[in-house]
Design an enzyme around this catalytic site. Structure first.
Site, PDB file in Angstrom:
ATOM      1  N   ASP A  98       0.860  -1.193   0.000  1.00 56.39           N
ATOM      2  CA  ASP A  98       0.000   0.000   0.000  1.00 56.39           C
ATOM      3  C   ASP A  98       0.892   1.238   0.000  1.00 56.39           C
ATOM      4  OD1 ASP A  98       0.847   0.384   2.609  1.00 56.39           O
ATOM      5  OD2 ASP A  98      -1.145   0.257   3.518  1.00 56.39           O
ATOM      6  N   CYS A 132       2.894  -3.257   4.107  1.00 58.67           N
ATOM      7  CA  CYS A 132       2.007  -2.139   4.459  1.00 58.67           C
ATOM      8  C   CYS A 132       2.645  -1.455   5.665  1.00 58.67           C
ATOM      9  CB  CYS A 132       0.566  -2.602   4.680  1.00 58.67           C
ATOM     10  SG  CYS A 132       0.268  -3.630   6.126  1.00 58.67           S
ATOM     11  N   HIS A 138       5.201 -31.376  10.098  1.00 60.76           N
ATOM     12  CA  HIS A 138       4.972 -30.071   9.476  1.00 60.76           C
ATOM     13  C   HIS A 138       3.897 -30.168   8.382  1.00 60.76           C
ATOM     14  CE1 HIS A 138       8.180 -28.581  11.825  1.00 60.76           C
ATOM     15  NE2 HIS A 138       9.138 -29.184  11.152  1.00 60.76           N
ATOM     16  N   THR A 193       2.238  -1.868   8.993  1.00 62.31           N
ATOM     17  CA  THR A 193       2.655  -2.847  10.010  1.00 62.31           C
ATOM     18  C   THR A 193       2.960  -4.214   9.422  1.00 62.31           C
ATOM     19  OG1 THR A 193       0.374  -3.543  10.325  1.00 62.31           O
ATOM     20  CG2 THR A 193       1.192  -1.779  11.773  1.00 62.31           C
ATOM     21  N   HIS A 239       9.050 -24.650   8.517  1.00 58.35           N
ATOM     22  CA  HIS A 239       8.005 -25.376   9.248  1.00 58.35           C
ATOM     23  C   HIS A 239       6.606 -25.172   8.678  1.00 58.35           C
ATOM     24  CE1 HIS A 239      10.443 -25.847  13.251  1.00 58.35           C
ATOM     25  NE2 HIS A 239      11.125 -26.228  12.182  1.00 58.35           N
TER      26      HIS A 239
HETATM   27  C1  RB5 Z   1      -2.223   2.605   6.453  1.00 60.64           C
HETATM   28  O1  RB5 Z   1      -2.187   3.811   7.116  1.00 60.64           O
HETATM   29  C2  RB5 Z   1      -2.037   1.461   7.429  1.00 60.64           C
HETATM   30  O2  RB5 Z   1      -3.169   1.278   8.195  1.00 60.64           O
HETATM   31  C3  RB5 Z   1      -1.668   0.208   6.693  1.00 60.64           C
HETATM   32  O3  RB5 Z   1      -0.522   0.426   5.957  1.00 60.64           O
HETATM   33  C4  RB5 Z   1      -1.365  -1.024   7.538  1.00 60.64           C
HETATM   34  O4  RB5 Z   1      -0.466  -0.717   8.560  1.00 60.64           O
HETATM   35  C5  RB5 Z   1      -2.503  -1.794   8.014  1.00 60.64           C
HETATM   36  O5  RB5 Z   1      -2.346  -2.887   8.594  1.00 60.64           O
END
Ligand code: RB5
Length: 148
Positions: free
Chosen positions: A8, A65, A134, A67, A98
């Site tokens: 993203d 993204c 596994h 996180t 695994h």
């Molecule tokens: C975007 O601001 C953020 O929410 C997205 O990149 C991500 O971290 C969501 O899990």
């Protein structure tokens, strides 16, 4: 080996670094975007990349993204996808050995580019240990998918 990379708006810069890095290692990397830092919706990119992995258009996938969690959640909804979020190299190795993970996800707001390169290399260098417990556990995950 072909690798799809998707992200993203939060992952644009890290995507460029990882794409160049993986190409330098000799992998064919298919970038499906986004290449814009304008706000977008990570499920669209996670789903599209996951479908390419699940249908064997590519071998593996890399997702980014903010996180790593949101885009991995979307990818894991696609049947046959096993995607793990990694912030260090041990998990990246073990999800291949695994869990036979076929996708890895990064948080661009969590890991820096040099660590991300080490993590993706650990993922790509590792191989599924195969068979035994596994495979049994992966089959159990597939059975859950098939029950839905
Ligand atoms: C975007 O601001 C953020 O929410 C997205 O990149 C991500 O971290 C969501 O899990």
């Amino acid at each position: 080996m072909k690798i799809v990379i998707a992200n993203d708006h939060a992952g644009v810069e890290l995507k460029k670094e990882l794409k160049d890095y993986m190409e330098g290692l000799g992998y064919e990397v298919i970038n499906i975007g986004t290449d814009s830092t304008e706000s977008c919706h990570y499920p669209e990119f996670g789903k599209k990349a996951a479908e390419m992995v699940a249908s064997h258009v590519v071998d593996l996938g890399v997702l980014i993204c903010g996180t790593g969690v949101g885009i991995s959640l979307a990818a894991n909804k696609v049947k046959g996808i096993r995607c793990g979020v990694c912030s260090e190299t041990t998990t990246a190795r073990l999800i291949r050995q695994h869990n036979n993970a076929n996708m890895i996800a990064f948080g661009a707001r969590i890991v820096g580019p040099e660590l991300a390169k080490d993590i993706v290399k650990s993922f790509l260098d590792a191989e599924f240990e195969g068979g035994g417990r596994h495979q049994q556990r992966i089959d159990m995950i597939s059975a859950i998918e098939n029950e839905q």
